[in-house]
Design a protein around this motif. Structure first.
Motif, PDB file in Angstrom:
ATOM      1  N   ALA A 116      75.841  19.583 -15.070  1.00  0.00           N
ATOM      2  CA  ALA A 116      74.692  18.681 -15.063  1.00  0.00           C
ATOM      3  C   ALA A 116      74.004  18.693 -13.702  1.00  0.00           C
ATOM      4  O   ALA A 116      72.766  18.703 -13.619  1.00  0.00           O
ATOM      5  N   GLU A 117      74.789  18.712 -12.636  1.00  0.00           N
ATOM      6  CA  GLU A 117      74.201  18.764 -11.297  1.00  0.00           C
ATOM      7  C   GLU A 117      73.444  20.070 -11.093  1.00  0.00           C
ATOM      8  O   GLU A 117      72.355  20.084 -10.519  1.00  0.00           O
ATOM      9  N   TYR A 118      74.013  21.181 -11.581  1.00  0.00           N
ATOM     10  CA  TYR A 118      73.360  22.479 -11.437  1.00  0.00           C
ATOM     11  C   TYR A 118      72.045  22.509 -12.217  1.00  0.00           C
ATOM     12  O   TYR A 118      71.019  22.954 -11.702  1.00  0.00           O
ATOM     13  N   SER A 119      72.066  22.031 -13.460  1.00  0.00           N
ATOM     14  CA  SER A 119      70.836  22.048 -14.259  1.00  0.00           C
ATOM     15  C   SER A 119      69.794  21.108 -13.656  1.00  0.00           C
ATOM     16  O   SER A 119      68.597  21.407 -13.675  1.00  0.00           O
ATOM     17  N   HIS A 120      70.232  20.010 -13.093  1.00  0.00           N
ATOM     18  CA  HIS A 120      69.294  19.097 -12.440  1.00  0.00           C
ATOM     19  C   HIS A 120      68.653  19.775 -11.232  1.00  0.00           C
ATOM     20  O   HIS A 120      67.446  19.659 -11.010  1.00  0.00           O
ATOM     21  N   ALA A 121      69.461  20.501 -10.474  1.00  0.00           N
ATOM     22  CA  ALA A 121      68.930  21.204  -9.305  1.00  0.00           C
ATOM     23  C   ALA A 121      67.926  22.267  -9.738  1.00  0.00           C
ATOM     24  O   ALA A 121      66.882  22.450  -9.095  1.00  0.00           O
ATOM     25  N   GLN A 122      68.214  22.974 -10.843  1.00  0.00           N
ATOM     26  CA  GLN A 122      67.275  23.978 -11.345  1.00  0.00           C
ATOM     27  C   GLN A 122      65.970  23.324 -11.783  1.00  0.00           C
ATOM     28  O   GLN A 122      64.887  23.832 -11.504  1.00  0.00           O
ATOM     29  N   GLU A 123      66.066  22.201 -12.489  1.00  0.00           N
ATOM     30  CA  GLU A 123      64.859  21.500 -12.930  1.00  0.00           C
ATOM     31  C   GLU A 123      64.028  21.048 -11.741  1.00  0.00           C
ATOM     32  O   GLU A 123      62.799  21.136 -11.758  1.00  0.00           O
ATOM     33  N   ALA A 183      60.290  22.239 -10.931  1.00  0.00           N
ATOM     34  CA  ALA A 183      59.234  21.243 -10.748  1.00  0.00           C
ATOM     35  C   ALA A 183      58.557  21.425  -9.397  1.00  0.00           C
ATOM     36  O   ALA A 183      57.339  21.319  -9.281  1.00  0.00           O
ATOM     37  N   ALA A 184      59.342  21.735  -8.387  1.00  0.00           N
ATOM     38  CA  ALA A 184      58.760  21.958  -7.064  1.00  0.00           C
ATOM     39  C   ALA A 184      57.876  23.201  -7.081  1.00  0.00           C
ATOM     40  O   ALA A 184      56.792  23.216  -6.496  1.00  0.00           O
ATOM     41  N   GLY A 185      58.318  24.253  -7.782  1.00  0.00           N
ATOM     42  CA  GLY A 185      57.509  25.470  -7.893  1.00  0.00           C
ATOM     43  C   GLY A 185      56.213  25.215  -8.645  1.00  0.00           C
ATOM     44  O   GLY A 185      55.153  25.722  -8.283  1.00  0.00           O
ATOM     45  N   ALA A 186      56.270  24.421  -9.701  1.00  0.00           N
ATOM     46  CA  ALA A 186      55.068  24.092 -10.470  1.00  0.00           C
ATOM     47  C   ALA A 186      54.103  23.292  -9.612  1.00  0.00           C
ATOM     48  O   ALA A 186      52.889  23.502  -9.667  1.00  0.00           O
ATOM     49  N   ASN A 187      54.624  22.401  -8.808  1.00  0.00           N
ATOM     50  CA  ASN A 187      53.758  21.611  -7.931  1.00  0.00           C
ATOM     51  C   ASN A 187      53.084  22.497  -6.894  1.00  0.00           C
ATOM     52  O   ASN A 187      51.921  22.295  -6.551  1.00  0.00           O
ATOM     53  N   VAL A 188      53.798  23.501  -6.400  1.00  0.00           N
ATOM     54  CA  VAL A 188      53.214  24.424  -5.424  1.00  0.00           C
ATOM     55  C   VAL A 188      52.092  25.226  -6.082  1.00  0.00           C
ATOM     56  O   VAL A 188      51.017  25.406  -5.515  1.00  0.00           O
ATOM     57  N   ARG A 189      52.342  25.715  -7.317  1.00  0.00           N
ATOM     58  CA  ARG A 189      51.308  26.478  -8.024  1.00  0.00           C
ATOM     59  C   ARG A 189      50.083  25.618  -8.286  1.00  0.00           C
ATOM     60  O   ARG A 189      48.952  26.062  -8.121  1.00  0.00           O
ATOM     61  N   LYS A 190      50.291  24.371  -8.695  1.00  0.00           N
ATOM     62  CA  LYS A 190      49.157  23.479  -8.942  1.00  0.00           C
ATOM     63  C   LYS A 190      48.374  23.240  -7.662  1.00  0.00           C
ATOM     64  O   LYS A 190      47.146  23.222  -7.663  1.00  0.00           O
ATOM     65  N   ALA A 191      49.088  23.077  -6.564  1.00  0.00           N
ATOM     66  CA  ALA A 191      48.414  22.840  -5.290  1.00  0.00           C
ATOM     67  C   ALA A 191      47.603  24.062  -4.875  1.00  0.00           C
ATOM     68  O   ALA A 191      46.468  23.941  -4.409  1.00  0.00           O
TER      69      ALA A 191
END
Length: 177
Positions: free
Chosen positions: A122-129, A133-141
């Motif tokens: 669960a911790e690993y999947s949370h870290a991946q999510e 999400a951080a990558g998507a925010n960078v692309r949007k920016a």
């Protein structure tokens, strides 16, 4: 006496100081020390009244002292009996407590390992999510920044339907070298 000449007292294992013993005894039976304190107070008051020459009041406080001593003695006996009963009850419960078999211990250890594994997953999947999400925010920016630059130049950019990565053309600029 200067502090430099003091010698640290080393007590043997299991030794309790008088302060620790008082705390333990007070927790076991708080009425005894309180009764002793009240008895001493009555004795002190009788001494004060005797010095003042008030014999009637002195006799009152002496009688109160005797009564308080009796109550302290009753508290001592009752507390000892209650403590003995509590110890016997604890020993009886300890003797009747069920012991876990080796199979039950193995089962509990297995459940613990499974739980820890699920927790790590669960911790690993949370870290991946979070990384996605951080990558998507960078692309949007970056897309928003490009739209602002193109708006300043006067060129329209379709930011809604723009793919996040360029479509593969089959040729790579890397192979040019």
């Amino acid at each position: 006496m200067p502090d430099s000449t003091r010698v640290a007292t080393v007590y043997p294992p299991g030794y309790e100081t008088w302060g620790e013993k008082f705390q333990r005894k007070f927790k076991e039976n708080p009425w005894v020390p309180l009764g002793c304190l009240a008895t001493c107070g009555a004795l002190l008051m009788s001494a004060v009244k005797m010095r003042q020459g008030r014999s009637k009041e002195m006799n009152y406080w002496m009688r109160a002292r005797v009564g308080l001593q009796g109550l302290t003695l009753v508290a001592l006996v009752a507390g000892s009996m209650a403590l003995k009963a509590a110890k016997e009850k604890a020993e009886l419960e300890a003797a009747n407590a069920p012991e876990l078999t080796q199979e039950q211990i193995r089962q509990l250890e297995k459940e613990k390992e499974e739980f820890e594994m699920r927790l790590k997953e669960a911790e690993y999947s949370h870290a991946q999510e979070m990384a996605l999400a951080a990558g998507a925010n960078v692309r949007k920016a970056k897309t928003a920044e490009a739209a602002q630059k193109s708006a300043a130049v006067g060129v329209e950019v379709d930011t809604e339907n723009r793919p996040s990565t360029p479509a593969p053309s089959g040729k790579s600029w890397w192979k040019m070298w």
